[in-house]
Design an enzyme around this catalytic site. Structure first.
Site, PDB file in Angstrom:
ATOM      1  N   ASN A   9       0.873  -1.181   0.000  1.00 15.95           N
ATOM      2  CA  ASN A   9       0.000   0.000   0.000  1.00 15.95           C
ATOM      3  C   ASN A   9       0.909   1.229   0.000  1.00 15.95           C
ATOM      4  O   ASN A   9       1.548   1.518   0.998  1.00 15.95           O
ATOM      5  CB  ASN A   9      -0.889  -0.044   1.256  1.00 15.95           C
ATOM      6  CG  ASN A   9      -1.681   1.233   1.456  1.00 15.95           C
ATOM      7  OD1 ASN A   9      -1.782   2.066   0.549  1.00 15.95           O
ATOM      8  ND2 ASN A   9      -2.253   1.392   2.644  1.00 15.95           N
ATOM      9  N   TRP A  10       0.931   1.914  -1.135  1.00 21.84           N
ATOM     10  CA  TRP A  10       1.869   3.040  -1.260  1.00 21.84           C
ATOM     11  C   TRP A  10       1.350   4.314  -0.586  1.00 21.84           C
ATOM     12  O   TRP A  10       2.074   5.305  -0.508  1.00 21.84           O
ATOM     13  CB  TRP A  10       2.159   3.323  -2.737  1.00 21.84           C
ATOM     14  CG  TRP A  10       2.950   2.243  -3.418  1.00 21.84           C
ATOM     15  CD1 TRP A  10       3.435   1.083  -2.867  1.00 21.84           C
ATOM     16  CD2 TRP A  10       3.356   2.217  -4.790  1.00 21.84           C
ATOM     17  NE1 TRP A  10       4.110   0.347  -3.805  1.00 21.84           N
ATOM     18  CE2 TRP A  10       4.081   1.021  -5.011  1.00 21.84           C
ATOM     19  CE3 TRP A  10       3.177   3.088  -5.868  1.00 21.84           C
ATOM     20  CZ2 TRP A  10       4.625   0.676  -6.245  1.00 21.84           C
ATOM     21  CZ3 TRP A  10       3.718   2.749  -7.108  1.00 21.84           C
ATOM     22  CH2 TRP A  10       4.440   1.555  -7.293  1.00 21.84           C
ATOM     23  N   LYS A  11       0.102   4.299  -0.169  1.00 23.68           N
ATOM     24  CA  LYS A  11      -0.503   5.481   0.480  1.00 23.68           C
ATOM     25  C   LYS A  11      -0.295   6.733  -0.390  1.00 23.68           C
ATOM     26  O   LYS A  11      -0.264   6.633  -1.606  1.00 23.68           O
ATOM     27  CB  LYS A  11       0.062   5.660   1.886  1.00 23.68           C
ATOM     28  CG  LYS A  11      -0.050   4.382   2.711  1.00 23.68           C
ATOM     29  CD  LYS A  11       0.184   4.605   4.157  1.00 23.68           C
ATOM     30  CE  LYS A  11       0.143   3.273   4.863  1.00 23.68           C
ATOM     31  NZ  LYS A  11       0.261   3.382   6.293  1.00 23.68           N
ATOM     32  N   HIS A  93      -9.191   0.545   5.506  1.00 23.25           N
ATOM     33  CA  HIS A  93      -7.876   0.790   6.117  1.00 23.25           C
ATOM     34  C   HIS A  93      -8.058   1.678   7.341  1.00 23.25           C
ATOM     35  O   HIS A  93      -8.900   2.576   7.348  1.00 23.25           O
ATOM     36  CB  HIS A  93      -6.938   1.442   5.095  1.00 23.25           C
ATOM     37  CG  HIS A  93      -5.525   1.483   5.561  1.00 23.25           C
ATOM     38  ND1 HIS A  93      -5.066   2.434   6.436  1.00 23.25           N
ATOM     39  CD2 HIS A  93      -4.475   0.656   5.316  1.00 23.25           C
ATOM     40  CE1 HIS A  93      -3.784   2.201   6.697  1.00 23.25           C
ATOM     41  NE2 HIS A  93      -3.410   1.129   6.033  1.00 23.25           N
ATOM     42  N   GLU A  95      -6.503   4.109   8.407  1.00 29.69           N
ATOM     43  CA  GLU A  95      -6.390   5.563   8.149  1.00 29.69           C
ATOM     44  C   GLU A  95      -7.697   6.102   7.585  1.00 29.69           C
ATOM     45  O   GLU A  95      -8.080   7.242   7.862  1.00 29.69           O
ATOM     46  CB  GLU A  95      -5.196   5.835   7.213  1.00 29.69           C
ATOM     47  CG  GLU A  95      -3.882   5.657   7.956  1.00 29.69           C
ATOM     48  CD  GLU A  95      -2.710   5.230   7.096  1.00 29.69           C
ATOM     49  OE1 GLU A  95      -2.763   5.381   5.865  1.00 29.69           O
ATOM     50  OE2 GLU A  95      -1.732   4.720   7.674  1.00 29.69           O
ATOM     51  N   GLU A 165      -4.706  -5.536  10.807  1.00 28.00           N
ATOM     52  CA  GLU A 165      -3.695  -4.500  11.011  1.00 28.00           C
ATOM     53  C   GLU A 165      -3.934  -3.795  12.338  1.00 28.00           C
ATOM     54  O   GLU A 165      -4.765  -2.881  12.419  1.00 28.00           O
ATOM     55  CB  GLU A 165      -3.773  -3.467   9.885  1.00 28.00           C
ATOM     56  CG  GLU A 165      -3.532  -4.036   8.516  1.00 28.00           C
ATOM     57  CD  GLU A 165      -3.048  -2.962   7.557  1.00 28.00           C
ATOM     58  OE1 GLU A 165      -1.947  -3.114   7.039  1.00 28.00           O
ATOM     59  OE2 GLU A 165      -3.756  -1.961   7.373  1.00 28.00           O
ATOM     60  N   GLY A 171       2.945   1.909  10.716  1.00 26.19           N
ATOM     61  CA  GLY A 171       3.840   3.055  10.520  1.00 26.19           C
ATOM     62  C   GLY A 171       4.584   3.472  11.780  1.00 26.19           C
ATOM     63  O   GLY A 171       5.181   4.535  11.828  1.00 26.19           O
ATOM     64  N   SER A 211       4.038  -2.490  10.195  1.00 24.87           N
ATOM     65  CA  SER A 211       5.500  -2.468  10.258  1.00 24.87           C
ATOM     66  C   SER A 211       6.147  -3.791   9.844  1.00 24.87           C
ATOM     67  O   SER A 211       7.132  -4.228  10.437  1.00 24.87           O
ATOM     68  CB  SER A 211       5.961  -2.048  11.659  1.00 24.87           C
ATOM     69  OG  SER A 211       5.475  -0.747  11.964  1.00 24.87           O
ATOM     70  N   GLY A 232       3.071  -1.139   4.267  1.00 25.41           N
ATOM     71  CA  GLY A 232       3.088   0.283   3.944  1.00 25.41           C
ATOM     72  C   GLY A 232       4.499   0.750   3.641  1.00 25.41           C
ATOM     73  O   GLY A 232       4.996   0.634   2.520  1.00 25.41           O
ATOM     74  N   GLY A 233       5.178   1.255   4.669  1.00 23.53           N
ATOM     75  CA  GLY A 233       6.502   1.864   4.496  1.00 23.53           C
ATOM     76  C   GLY A 233       7.487   1.020   3.699  1.00 23.53           C
ATOM     77  O   GLY A 233       8.159   1.532   2.783  1.00 23.53           O
TER      78      GLY A 233
HETATM   79  C1  PEP Z   1      -0.408  -0.143   6.208  1.00 24.64           C
HETATM   80  O1  PEP Z   1      -0.548   1.032   5.968  1.00 24.64           O
HETATM   81  O2  PEP Z   1      -1.297  -0.913   5.853  1.00 24.64           O
HETATM   82  C2  PEP Z   1       0.772  -0.583   6.934  1.00 24.64           C
HETATM   83  C3  PEP Z   1       0.771  -1.779   7.424  1.00 24.64           C
HETATM   84  O3  PEP Z   1       1.811   0.321   7.039  1.00 24.64           O
HETATM   85  P1  PEP Z   1       3.284   0.014   7.646  1.00 24.64           P
HETATM   86  O4  PEP Z   1       3.765  -1.255   6.982  1.00 24.64           O
HETATM   87  O5  PEP Z   1       4.095   1.201   7.281  1.00 24.64           O
HETATM   88  O6  PEP Z   1       3.124  -0.153   9.122  1.00 24.64           O
END
Ligand code: PEP
Length: 249
Positions: A9-11, A93, A95, A165, A171, A211, A232-233
């Site tokens: 997920n590039w956000k 998600h 967010e 999640e 993040g 993460s 994500g990251g």
């Molecule tokens: C996400 O946004 O779904 C996520 C898991 O981010 P990260 O891997 O950065 O924690």
């Protein structure tokens, strides 16, 4: 046997040229034994769609509207996503839930609409830190599963991947221990069995997100109920996403 499914997920990151450069690196240097998805931002979908056409990299979107068309300024409909070659949409998600006020009801409407338009879904659930510390993690996640999947048939469930999640792990660099994550995955799988059937529970893919990085993917994926990752990251760089997407159970 469930096929591992790794999703990035590039956000709100990557311009079109940055997105294309990352896709090229993934395609040139990565291998695709697992199912692998990337979800760029809306503005890069068209360019990335052309770049991944005919490859094994699956194109996802990060969100979509509750409606097909009409007076919804700033929203993107499932019809538009399909038109761009999008195959999967991430819904619910944390967010979207926390920052944009998406409720279980809204997410449920979106799940139904996505499936109506033959978009597969990555459906996200997870508890906040307060909820976990209050001993509510299982209840919150179970309620989100029940409400988000309300009215979904067992047939339709095959187009849905669930992503657990924990919000406090997204993040933040904090990861749930593989044991804690697997416990919640098991709770989700049991709930799927209660709502649908044993067969549905055995087949549903449940990703872990929060993460995930090359250094912890192995211990997470080793757990019996963890079938993949929503990342994500670490999905923003080929050098960190490739070891994750290539991880073999
Ligand atoms: C996400 O946004 O779904 C996520 C898991 O981010 P990260 O891997 O950065 O924690």
């Amino acid at each position: 046997m469930r096929r591992s499914y790794m999703a990035g997920n590039w956000k709100m990151n990557n311009t079109r040229s940055e997105a294309l450069a990352l896709v090229k690196e993934l395609l040139d240097n990565g291998s695709f034994k697992n199912k692998v998805l990337i979800a760029p931002s809306y503005t890069a979908l068209d360019a990335v769609s052309k770049a991944v056409e005919g490859t094994e990299l699956i194109l996802g979107a990060q969100n979509m509207s509750t409606d097909e068309s009409g007076a919804h300024t700033g929203e993107i409909s499932p019809v538009m996503l399909k038109d761009l070659g999008v195959e999967v949409v991430i819904l619910g998600h944390s967010e979207r839930r926390a920052i944009y006020g998406e409720t279980d009801k809204i997410i449920n409407i979106k799940v139904h609409l996505a499936l109506k338009h033959k978009l597969d879904v990555i459906f996200c659930v997870g508890e906040t830190l307060d909820e976990r510390e209050g001993g509510l993690a299982e209840k919150i996640v179970t309620d989100q599963v029940v409400e988000g999947l309300k009215g979904i048939s067992e047939d339709q469930l095959s187009a849905i991947t669930i992503a657990y999640e924990p919000v406090w792990a997204i993040g933040t660099g904090k990861t749930a221990t593989p044991e804690d994550a697997d416990d919640i995955h098991k709770v989700i799988r049991t709930k799927i069995e209660n709502i649908f059937s044993k067969n549905a529970a055995d087949n549903v893919i449940i990703q872990y997100g929060g993460s995930v990085k090359p250094a912890n993917v192995k211990e997470l994926m080793a757990k019996p109920n963890i079938d993949g990752a929503l990342v994500g990251g670490a999905a923003l760089k080929a050098e960190t996403f490739i070891p994750i997407m290539e991880y073999n159970k």
